[in-house]
Motif scaffolding. Structure first.
Motif, PDB file in Angstrom:
ATOM      1  N   GLY A  32       0.797  -1.220   0.000  1.00  0.00           N
ATOM      2  CA  GLY A  32       0.000   0.000   0.000  1.00  0.00           C
ATOM      3  C   GLY A  32       0.830   1.270   0.000  1.00  0.00           C
ATOM      4  O   GLY A  32       0.281   2.375   0.098  1.00  0.00           O
ATOM      5  N   ILE A  33       2.152   1.174  -0.113  1.00  0.00           N
ATOM      6  CA  ILE A  33       3.026   2.347  -0.138  1.00  0.00           C
ATOM      7  C   ILE A  33       2.962   3.005  -1.506  1.00  0.00           C
ATOM      8  O   ILE A  33       2.958   2.331  -2.537  1.00  0.00           O
ATOM      9  N   ASP A  34       2.898   4.322  -1.512  1.00  0.00           N
ATOM     10  CA  ASP A  34       2.886   5.080  -2.761  1.00  0.00           C
ATOM     11  C   ASP A  34       4.083   4.668  -3.620  1.00  0.00           C
ATOM     12  O   ASP A  34       5.226   4.660  -3.139  1.00  0.00           O
ATOM     13  N   PRO A  35       3.876   4.303  -4.891  1.00  0.00           N
ATOM     14  CA  PRO A  35       4.960   3.797  -5.741  1.00  0.00           C
ATOM     15  C   PRO A  35       6.144   4.754  -5.857  1.00  0.00           C
ATOM     16  O   PRO A  35       7.304   4.321  -5.868  1.00  0.00           O
ATOM     17  N   GLU A  36       5.869   6.053  -5.930  1.00  0.00           N
ATOM     18  CA  GLU A  36       6.961   7.019  -6.051  1.00  0.00           C
ATOM     19  C   GLU A  36       7.800   7.048  -4.778  1.00  0.00           C
ATOM     20  O   GLU A  36       9.041   7.082  -4.836  1.00  0.00           O
ATOM     21  N   TYR A  41      12.813   5.428  -1.707  1.00  0.00           N
ATOM     22  CA  TYR A  41      13.526   4.796  -0.604  1.00  0.00           C
ATOM     23  C   TYR A  41      14.333   3.594  -1.080  1.00  0.00           C
ATOM     24  O   TYR A  41      15.411   3.316  -0.551  1.00  0.00           O
ATOM     25  N   LEU A  42      13.836   2.894  -2.081  1.00  0.00           N
ATOM     26  CA  LEU A  42      14.583   1.776  -2.643  1.00  0.00           C
ATOM     27  C   LEU A  42      15.885   2.271  -3.262  1.00  0.00           C
ATOM     28  O   LEU A  42      16.950   1.676  -3.072  1.00  0.00           O
ATOM     29  N   SER A 137       6.862  -0.840   5.420  1.00  0.00           N
ATOM     30  CA  SER A 137       6.553   0.374   6.169  1.00  0.00           C
ATOM     31  C   SER A 137       7.664   1.380   5.928  1.00  0.00           C
ATOM     32  O   SER A 137       8.838   1.085   6.197  1.00  0.00           O
ATOM     33  N   ILE A 138       7.312   2.547   5.417  1.00  0.00           N
ATOM     34  CA  ILE A 138       8.308   3.575   5.123  1.00  0.00           C
ATOM     35  C   ILE A 138       8.024   4.805   5.969  1.00  0.00           C
ATOM     36  O   ILE A 138       6.907   5.333   5.968  1.00  0.00           O
ATOM     37  N   ASN A 139       9.042   5.260   6.685  1.00  0.00           N
ATOM     38  CA  ASN A 139       8.944   6.434   7.542  1.00  0.00           C
ATOM     39  C   ASN A 139      10.140   7.345   7.273  1.00  0.00           C
ATOM     40  O   ASN A 139      11.082   6.966   6.571  1.00  0.00           O
TER      41      ASN A 139
END
Length: 228
Positions: A32-36, A41-42, A137-139
């Motif tokens: 569910g993380i926004d692709p952009e 982050y990748l 999870s991206i923060n």
């Protein structure tokens, strides 16, 4: 560094088991993380992590339970050992490689009855652990990912006068974190050795998620902390 930080101790104790994160994985939409944001982050995480030769807190380290350490302490953390010299890389294709892992760490949980096999693994060249990962999870400062390691295989390991295919399997999925602060990028990743196979036949279980003994999990855990 002789002392292990409390945060890393907690991380070892609470490392993710083989089934605990399956609900977090969603291959279709990256959880569910926004692709952009995901790609950003990748890209940020990708690259080679050599560690620091001048700042101990940013050294690349492999932490592991070493039962050969002699201590009067009843705290099992007194037997957590570490080595430096590993190099890790994370790629934009969501794969990772950790080089410089010695056989003595991979073979450390084999009992005395497999001493010939243990010695052969210890004497073999250092291995590179590989696998894939996915953010769930991206923060801003700390992001979390699941990881799927592949087995380590010695195709022609000689012991007992014969050559054998020896494989060390890992449990998955496991997990880790990507930390970006103070102009430093760090990754903490824990992998769990599961079992040893000889000629595709299981000869020894190192750890199973059904075990109720926390020490079994600690012994199986290889915790990598890498920075750049």
């Amino acid at each position: 560094m002789k002392k292990i930080s409390k945060s890393l101790i907690i991380f070892i104790m609470c490392c993710i088991g083989a089934t605990s994160l399956t609900s977090c994985i969603n291959g279709d939409d990256n959880g569910g993380i926004d692709p952009e944001t995901y790609q950003q982050y990748l890209t940020s995480m990708s690259g080679i992590y050599y560690g620091s030769s001048t700042e101990w807190q940013y050294e690349n380290k492999l932490r592991f339970y070493n039962d050969t350490i002699t201590t009067t302490s009843s705290d099992y953390m007194a037997k957590v050992d570490s080595i430096t010299g590993i190099v890790a890389s994370f790629s934009k294709d969501s794969t990772f490689a950790i080089a410089g892992v010695p056989g003595r760490v991979l073979a450390k949980e084999l009992p005395e009855e497999y001493n010939d096999l243990k010695q052969a693994i210890e004497n073999a060249s250092n291995q590179t652990l590989r696998g894939s990962f996915e953010f769930y999870s991206i923060n801003q400062y700390v992001s979390y990912f699941t990881a799927v390691p592949t087995s380590v295989t010695y195709p022609d390991l000689e012991y007992g006068g014969e050559k054998h295919k020896v494989t060390i399997a890992f449990w998955y999925p496991t997990g880790g974190s990507f930390i970006y602060m103070n102009n430093r990028q760090s990754v903490i990743l824990s992998l769990y050795m599961a079992a040893v196979y000889v000629d595709d036949n299981k000869v020894y279980d190192i750890y199973t998620p059904s075990s109720t003994d926390n020490l079994d999990q600690i012994k199986a855990c290889l915790e990598f902390t890498v920075s750049r």
